[in-house]
Enzyme design. Structure first.
Site, PDB file in Angstrom:
ATOM      1  CD  GLU A 168       3.662  -0.522   7.232  1.00  0.00           C
ATOM      2  OE1 GLU A 168       3.147  -1.083   8.222  1.00  0.00           O
ATOM      3  OE2 GLU A 168       3.011   0.172   6.428  1.00  0.00           O
ATOM      4  CG  HIS A 182      -0.334   0.116   2.531  1.00  0.00           C
ATOM      5  ND1 HIS A 182       0.008  -1.008   3.268  1.00  0.00           N
ATOM      6  CD2 HIS A 182       0.045   1.172   3.298  1.00  0.00           C
ATOM      7  CE1 HIS A 182       0.549  -0.645   4.410  1.00  0.00           C
ATOM      8  NE2 HIS A 182       0.598   0.689   4.455  1.00  0.00           N
ATOM      9  CG  HIS A 224       4.139   4.475   5.287  1.00  0.00           C
ATOM     10  ND1 HIS A 224       3.260   5.011   6.206  1.00  0.00           N
ATOM     11  CD2 HIS A 224       3.688   3.213   5.037  1.00  0.00           C
ATOM     12  CE1 HIS A 224       2.328   4.115   6.497  1.00  0.00           C
ATOM     13  NE2 HIS A 224       2.565   3.016   5.799  1.00  0.00           N
TER      14      HIS A 224
END
Length: 134
Positions: A130, A7, A79
């Site tokens: 991440e 994502h 992010h």
């Protein structure tokens, strides 16, 4: 080591308003708001055919997203999240190559109930990364 793009996360001041932009204006499927107190955020996921967009709203003034919004009042990309097969092996390899893992290096459980780690943006072209266990 790097897998699928899981994502892209966008920091927003008002998650309901932002959700409406995706739902009403773009016709996207938007999840319900889910508080993530361990991370200091409320989250919403927008499902796309090939990935997801995560909307992040601060959950309190100590939230890392609140601090991001102080520097970026209009919000913006916070992010990107990539999947890895083995988060501990990925962490160890990255650290051995000089990358900085944020926090104490111990994975936390993320919004998808899987272990996650964050990597310092200065080590990744100015982007907070991440990693999520696939």
């Amino acid at each position: 080591m790097i897998g699928r793009l899981n994502h892209v996360a966008i920091a927003v001041r008002d998650i309901a308003k932002a959700s409406d932009v995706y739902r009403k204006t773009l016709g996207a499927t938007v999840s319900a708001v889910v508080p993530q107190p361990a991370h200091g955020v409320n989250t919403v996921f927008i499902t796309l055919p090939n990935t997801k967009i995560e909307l992040l709203e601060p959950l309190g003034t100590d939230s890392p997203i609140a601090k991001f919004l102080e520097r970026n009042p209009d919000g913006g990309i916070h992010h990107v999240c990539y999947e890895v097969d083995d988060i501990l092996a990925a962490r160890d390899r990255l650290k051995a190559e000089g990358a900085r893992v944020l926090g104490d290096g111990t994975p936390k459980i993320g919004a998808h109930d899987k272990p996650v780690l964050f990597l310092h943006p200065k080590d990744f072209c100015g982007t907070l990364v991440e990693l999520e266990q696939a």
